[in-house]
Design an enzyme around this catalytic site. Structure first.
Site, PDB file in Angstrom:
ATOM      1  N   ALA A  66      -2.913  -8.807 -12.496  1.00  0.00           N
ATOM      2  CA  ALA A  66      -2.680  -8.610 -13.927  1.00  0.00           C
ATOM      3  C   ALA A  66      -1.419  -7.764 -14.071  1.00  0.00           C
ATOM      4  CB  ALA A  66      -3.876  -7.884 -14.522  1.00  0.00           C
ATOM      5  N   GLY A 105      -5.919 -10.083 -10.402  1.00  0.00           N
ATOM      6  CA  GLY A 105      -6.027 -11.194 -11.347  1.00  0.00           C
ATOM      7  C   GLY A 105      -5.437 -12.485 -10.787  1.00  0.00           C
ATOM      8  N   GLU A 108      -8.046 -13.972  -8.753  1.00  0.00           N
ATOM      9  CA  GLU A 108      -9.092 -14.424  -9.689  1.00  0.00           C
ATOM     10  C   GLU A 108      -8.715 -15.764 -10.323  1.00  0.00           C
ATOM     11  OE1 GLU A 108      -9.074 -10.507 -11.534  1.00  0.00           O
ATOM     12  OE2 GLU A 108     -11.248 -10.398 -11.235  1.00  0.00           O
ATOM     13  N   GLU A 128      -7.974  -3.817  -6.901  1.00  0.00           N
ATOM     14  CA  GLU A 128      -8.175  -3.047  -8.130  1.00  0.00           C
ATOM     15  C   GLU A 128      -8.652  -1.615  -7.881  1.00  0.00           C
ATOM     16  OE1 GLU A 128      -8.974  -6.184  -7.698  1.00  0.00           O
ATOM     17  OE2 GLU A 128      -8.473  -7.361  -9.465  1.00  0.00           O
TER      18      GLU A 128
HETATM   19  C1  3H9 Z   1      -5.720  -6.583 -11.822  1.00  0.00           C
HETATM   20  O1  3H9 Z   1      -5.214  -7.597 -11.443  1.00  0.00           O
HETATM   21  C2  3H9 Z   1      -6.934  -6.520 -12.678  1.00  0.00           C
HETATM   22  C3  3H9 Z   1      -7.579  -7.865 -12.742  1.00  0.00           C
HETATM   23  O2  3H9 Z   1      -8.819  -7.836 -12.102  1.00  0.00           O
HETATM   24  C4  3H9 Z   1      -7.670  -8.414 -14.145  1.00  0.00           C
HETATM   25  C5  3H9 Z   1      -8.390  -7.573 -15.117  1.00  0.00           C
HETATM   26  C6  3H9 Z   1      -8.684  -8.134 -16.468  1.00  0.00           C
HETATM   27  N1  3H9 Z   1       2.007  -5.524 -12.713  1.00  0.00           N
HETATM   28  O3  3H9 Z   1       5.789  -3.147  -5.054  1.00  0.00           O
HETATM   29  P1  3H9 Z   1       7.146  -3.719  -5.299  1.00  0.00           P
HETATM   30  C7  3H9 Z   1       6.332  -4.583 -10.128  1.00  0.00           C
HETATM   31  S1  3H9 Z   1      -5.030  -5.079 -11.424  1.00  0.00           S
HETATM   32  C8  3H9 Z   1       3.201  -5.120 -13.162  1.00  0.00           C
HETATM   33  O4  3H9 Z   1       8.314  -2.797  -5.216  1.00  0.00           O
HETATM   34  P2  3H9 Z   1       6.821  -5.322  -2.919  1.00  0.00           P
HETATM   35  C9  3H9 Z   1       6.623  -3.224  -9.527  1.00  0.00           C
HETATM   36  O5  3H9 Z   1       6.360  -2.193 -10.458  1.00  0.00           O
HETATM   37  C10 3H9 Z   1      -3.596  -5.526 -10.475  1.00  0.00           C
HETATM   38  N2  3H9 Z   1       4.254  -4.892 -12.362  1.00  0.00           N
HETATM   39  O6  3H9 Z   1       7.405  -4.990  -4.360  1.00  0.00           O
HETATM   40  C11 3H9 Z   1       8.084  -3.354  -9.178  1.00  0.00           C
HETATM   41  O7  3H9 Z   1       8.839  -3.157 -10.354  1.00  0.00           O
HETATM   42  P3  3H9 Z   1      10.275  -2.458 -10.305  1.00  0.00           P
HETATM   43  C12 3H9 Z   1      -3.926  -5.963  -9.120  1.00  0.00           C
HETATM   44  C13 3H9 Z   1       4.078  -5.072 -11.052  1.00  0.00           C
HETATM   45  O8  3H9 Z   1       7.389  -6.614  -2.528  1.00  0.00           O
HETATM   46  C14 3H9 Z   1       8.215  -4.821  -8.777  1.00  0.00           C
HETATM   47  O9  3H9 Z   1       7.073  -5.479  -9.341  1.00  0.00           O
HETATM   48  N3  3H9 Z   1      -2.723  -6.163  -8.367  1.00  0.00           N
HETATM   49  C15 3H9 Z   1       2.860  -5.492 -10.515  1.00  0.00           C
HETATM   50  O10 3H9 Z   1       6.963  -4.145  -2.012  1.00  0.00           O
HETATM   51  C16 3H9 Z   1       8.217  -5.052  -7.294  1.00  0.00           C
HETATM   52  O11 3H9 Z   1       7.074  -4.416  -6.720  1.00  0.00           O
HETATM   53  C17 3H9 Z   1      -2.147  -5.176  -7.683  1.00  0.00           C
HETATM   54  O12 3H9 Z   1      -2.625  -4.059  -7.658  1.00  0.00           O
HETATM   55  C18 3H9 Z   1       1.785  -5.721 -11.407  1.00  0.00           C
HETATM   56  N4  3H9 Z   1       0.568  -6.147 -10.975  1.00  0.00           N
HETATM   57  O13 3H9 Z   1       5.244  -5.516  -3.123  1.00  0.00           O
HETATM   58  C19 3H9 Z   1      -0.896  -5.537  -6.953  1.00  0.00           C
HETATM   59  N5  3H9 Z   1       2.967  -5.582  -9.170  1.00  0.00           N
HETATM   60  O14 3H9 Z   1      11.121  -3.361  -9.440  1.00  0.00           O
HETATM   61  C20 3H9 Z   1       0.132  -4.470  -7.127  1.00  0.00           C
HETATM   62  C21 3H9 Z   1       4.238  -5.253  -8.880  1.00  0.00           C
HETATM   63  O15 3H9 Z   1      10.668  -2.383 -11.729  1.00  0.00           O
HETATM   64  N6  3H9 Z   1       1.381  -4.811  -6.519  1.00  0.00           N
HETATM   65  N7  3H9 Z   1       4.915  -4.947 -10.012  1.00  0.00           N
HETATM   66  O16 3H9 Z   1      10.047  -1.101  -9.691  1.00  0.00           O
HETATM   67  C22 3H9 Z   1       1.621  -4.717  -5.201  1.00  0.00           C
HETATM   68  O17 3H9 Z   1       0.758  -4.408  -4.407  1.00  0.00           O
HETATM   69  C23 3H9 Z   1       3.009  -4.986  -4.729  1.00  0.00           C
HETATM   70  O18 3H9 Z   1       3.866  -4.822  -5.832  1.00  0.00           O
HETATM   71  C24 3H9 Z   1       3.261  -6.396  -4.135  1.00  0.00           C
HETATM   72  C25 3H9 Z   1       4.764  -6.579  -3.883  1.00  0.00           C
HETATM   73  C26 3H9 Z   1       2.490  -6.493  -2.812  1.00  0.00           C
HETATM   74  C27 3H9 Z   1       2.797  -7.470  -5.070  1.00  0.00           C
END
Ligand code: 3H9
Length: 680
Positions: A66, A105, A108, A128
């Site tokens: 999400a 998400g 999901e 999450e």
């Molecule tokens: C969820 O899904 C709840 C659900 O159950 C639904 C509920 C109803 N959203 O980490 P990076 C941005 S909770 C917004 O440097 P990498 C990040 O801020 C979510 N932005 O890259 C950054 O921005 P900036 C569950 C996001 O390659 C840019 O993307 N998901 C999100 O080292 C690059 O990120 C997670 O917890 C996001 N979800 O790693 C996954 N994700 O360039 C969280 C990233 O402006 N994300 N951004 O600084 C991660 O673990 C890592 O970002 C990922 C990429 C592995 C995806």
């Protein structure tokens, strides 16, 4: 190809409708993506020529979750529930094609699809809990229906992703595609169609959630969750998948998810997610600043620190030359590194061949001349200014022109060290935390003259070696140790008022730290920075050191240790302290836990404010990252500066004054303006 909206396209490849999501950088499942998905599914359903639907993502990854930045905002348009229902209502088979990471998400959505194929490198997770949440778009109900209960529990409670082979073995995906993802997915669909297979809704799969799972849930709930609330909620929600019909399970999940979203822990953890990403942005060093190539590294000193530092580079495949004064010290140091790698291999983290491969990046030497082709040289020698300057002067002579010279000092002035060289613009501090191969924090200390390209190179290098690099300024102890010292000074004062070391440690443990301050000293060694000739038998630390009780390495320090290094409060320490009280005329009092915690946290916050006031950290959230990754500050409290904002800076200021500390001018200013650290 038809553009459904700014982030969603619909096209047709033969008899397959292809929905492509393109929402860089990580295809987060924001409002536009949800709207786009629903509209595209509707259109594909009405397309008589399309017999099946493929969902695929452009760019580096499948939907990574999400959109976290939307949390807490009021949104119009399609919700998560509506999106799930739309997938479930599809009569044509829907297949997800996954690359990169399908997280939260994103996973999901993939599980709402009827089948899933992926490339071998894809990763799948419900992370999450790391944000203080539980899956909120059906994850707790669909995942166990696909993988079975044990795997689902592991994934939702730990938040750790799994790889494609694991996902295939556990039924989360249907096929690993060897070559091009889209081609492989289209071929998979053709096979489905020719086999006459249609839609297969995950919600209807009951087999893996039917049975008696009581012992599994009892075990999962008994695990130590270190103060994190979300894992237990996630486990409870998975349990509902085994006890309730699907829709009721979803209702339970929704309710729990919303409660978690409002929780203080989730607020803190979401703050840290963005703080960690902000930390690499340096206000006056733009992202496009040129960096220097680091192809070979030199490390001076093969002791615990030097060896640990060298391992980071070997792990990343960067050759390292380690220099020691004497052959036996070098052999001992390289031996310890090999033992560490063997230990990891024995635990199954990697193979014996991998141990050899990593060791092959390490070369020992007894001469500085062997460092002449290194791009970066890090010294980890004795912590004394004259010794450091001598080493830097010598390095300056042998190192090549553009080589960066770095000190791993924990406290000393980098600007003064730089004066020993002809290249102060290429000198900086790289402060690793012990054990250097394990701890994720790297304080990157910018000297007065350090060039921007050197700063940019160090920040990039931190990522290469899987560290979280935080840029800090020159100050005694930089950010982390400076604040630690403020905490330790107050703890030592409490010892002289009637507290035992373990009384103070216990309060820190109860607060959520993995270890108390005195236990940490025992681990690091009580003789670190202590000199016999300067000892006056005046403090507990003096007495312990004088008695040869230097911490874990001598089997005793503030605590006593058994052969398994298990700590127990020491009667020897107790007697030493009681004698000291008698000598100094102290009337000991029992210090309440509340007072102890205030006196352990407020001095740190006050020091953190001084650090900001002096410009030694770029932002308050950088300080929180230092404490998260360097000292185990409980993540669910968000870090000391976030915690201060949460309890109110006026409360902190009043406490600082009450305990006789000099308040930071910035703290006073913020209180008078009714502001927070996050307003800076
Ligand atoms: C969820 O899904 C709840 C659900 O159950 C639904 C509920 C109803 N959203 O980490 P990076 C941005 S909770 C917004 O440097 P990498 C990040 O801020 C979510 N932005 O890259 C950054 O921005 P900036 C569950 C996001 O390659 C840019 O993307 N998901 C999100 O080292 C690059 O990120 C997670 O917890 C996001 N979800 O790693 C996954 N994700 O360039 C969280 C990233 O402006 N994300 N951004 O600084 C991660 O673990 C890592 O970002 C990922 C990429 C592995 C995806």
């Amino acid at each position: 190809m038809t553009a459904i909206n700014s982030v969603t396209d619909l096209s047709r490849e033969g008899d397959v409708a292809v929905i492509t999501i393109n929402n860089p950088p990580v295809n987060a499942l924001g409002q536009a993506v949800r709207d786009g998905l629903i509209a595209a599914l509707d259109k594909a359903a009405q397309d008589d020529g399309a017999k099946a639907i493929l969902l695929i993502c452009a760019g580096r990854t499948f939907i990574a979750g999400a959109d976290i930045s939307e949390f807490g905002k009021k949104l119009s348009g399609a919700g998560f529930m509506e999106t799930q229902d739309k997938f479930d209502a599809m009569k044509k088979p829907v297949v997800a094609a996954i690359h990169g990471t399908a997280l939260g998400g994103g996973l999901e959505v993939a599980m709402c699809c009827h089948y899933r194929v992926a490339v071998a490198s894809a990763k799948f997770g419900q992370p999450e809990v790391n944000l203080g949440l539980i899956p909120g778009a059906g994850g707790t109900q669909r995942l166990p229906r696909l993988t079975g209960v044990p795997k689902a529990l592991e994934m939702v409670a730990t938040g750790k992703p799994i790889g494609a082979p694991d996902a295939l073995a556990n039924g989360l995906i249907d096929e690993i595609v060897p070559g091009d993802l889209k081609e492989g997915a289209l071929a998979f669909i053709q096979k489905l169609l020719s086999d006459g297979k249609g839609a297969r809704r995950t919600r209807d799969l009951q087999e893996k959630v039917t049975g008696d799972f009581a012992p599994i849930f009892t075990f999962a709930k008994s695990q130590n969750m270190r103060g994190f609330e979300a894992p237990l909620d996630a486990i409870n929600a998975v349990e509902m998948a085994t006890k309730l019909p699907f829709d009721e399970g979803i209702t339970f999940e929704q309710k729990t998810f919303l409660a978690r979203m409002m929780s203080a822990q989730s607020g803190a953890l979401r703050y840290l997610f963005f703080a960690e990403r902000k930390v690499s942005k340096i206000p006056d060093v733009s992202d496009d600043t040129a960096t220097l190539p680091i192809k070979k590294v030199g490390v001076i000193g093969a002791g615990t620190m030097g060896g640990g530092i060298a391992m980071n580079f070997a792990n990343a495949g960067i050759p390292v030359t380690i220099v020691e004064m004497k052959q036996n010290a070098l052999d001992r140091g390289l031996g310890v590194v090999k033992k560490n790698y063997d230990g990891s291999a024995a635990k199954g983290r990697f193979t014996a061949e991998e141990v050899d491969r990593r060791m092959s990046f390490l070369t020992g030497s007894l001469t500085f001349e062997d460092l002449s082709d290194c791009d970066l040289i890090i010294e980890a020698v004795f912590e004394r200014m004259d010794v450091k300057k001598d080493v830097f002067a010598k390095l300056d002579k042998v190192a090549k022109k553009d080589a960066i010279l770095a000190s791993n000092t924990s406290f000393l002035n980098i600007d003064e060290i730089a004066t020993a060289t002809s290249r102060p613009d290429h000198v900086l501090g790289l402060h690793f935390f012990s054990p250097a191969n394990v701890m994720k924090l790297l304080e990157i200390v910018r000297g007065e003259k350090t060039a921007k390209e050197v700063v940019a190179t160090a920040m990039k290098l931190a990522k290469t070696i899987s560290k979280v690099g935080v840029l800090v300024g020159v100050a005694h102890g930089f950010v982390g140790n400076r604040m630690l010292e403020a905490r330790a000074n107050e703890a030592d004062k409490m010892l002289m008022e009637g507290a035992m070391p373990w009384d103070i440690d216990q309060v820190l443990l109860d607060f959520g730290y993995p270890m108390g301050g005195y236990a940490m000293w025992d681990l690091a060694g009580l003789d670190l920075g202590w000199a016999k000739e300067e000892s006056h038998s005046d403090t507990l630390r003096d007495l312990e050191n004088e008695a040869g009780r230097k911490g874990q390495k001598t089997g005793a320090g503030y605590y006593d240790y058994d052969e398994k290094r298990k700590a127990t409060p020491s009667p020897v320490t107790e007697k030493m302290l009681k004698d000291l009280w008698a000598k100094k005329g102290v009337s000991p009092r029992q210090i309440p836990a509340q007072e102890i915690i205030e006196r352990q946290i407020y001095p740190m916050i006050n020091e953190g404010a001084k650090i900001l006031e002096e410009g030694k950290a770029s932002r308050a959230s950088d300080i929180d990252i230092v404490w998260l990754y360097g000292y185990g500050f409980p993540a669910w409290r968000g870090g000391p500066m976030y915690y201060a904002d949460a309890i109110g800076l006026d409360t902190v200021l009043a406490g600082v004054k009450k305990y006789g500390l000099k308040p930071s001018a910035l703290l006073e200013k913020l209180v008078s303006e009714k502001k927070k650290f996050s307003d800076l």
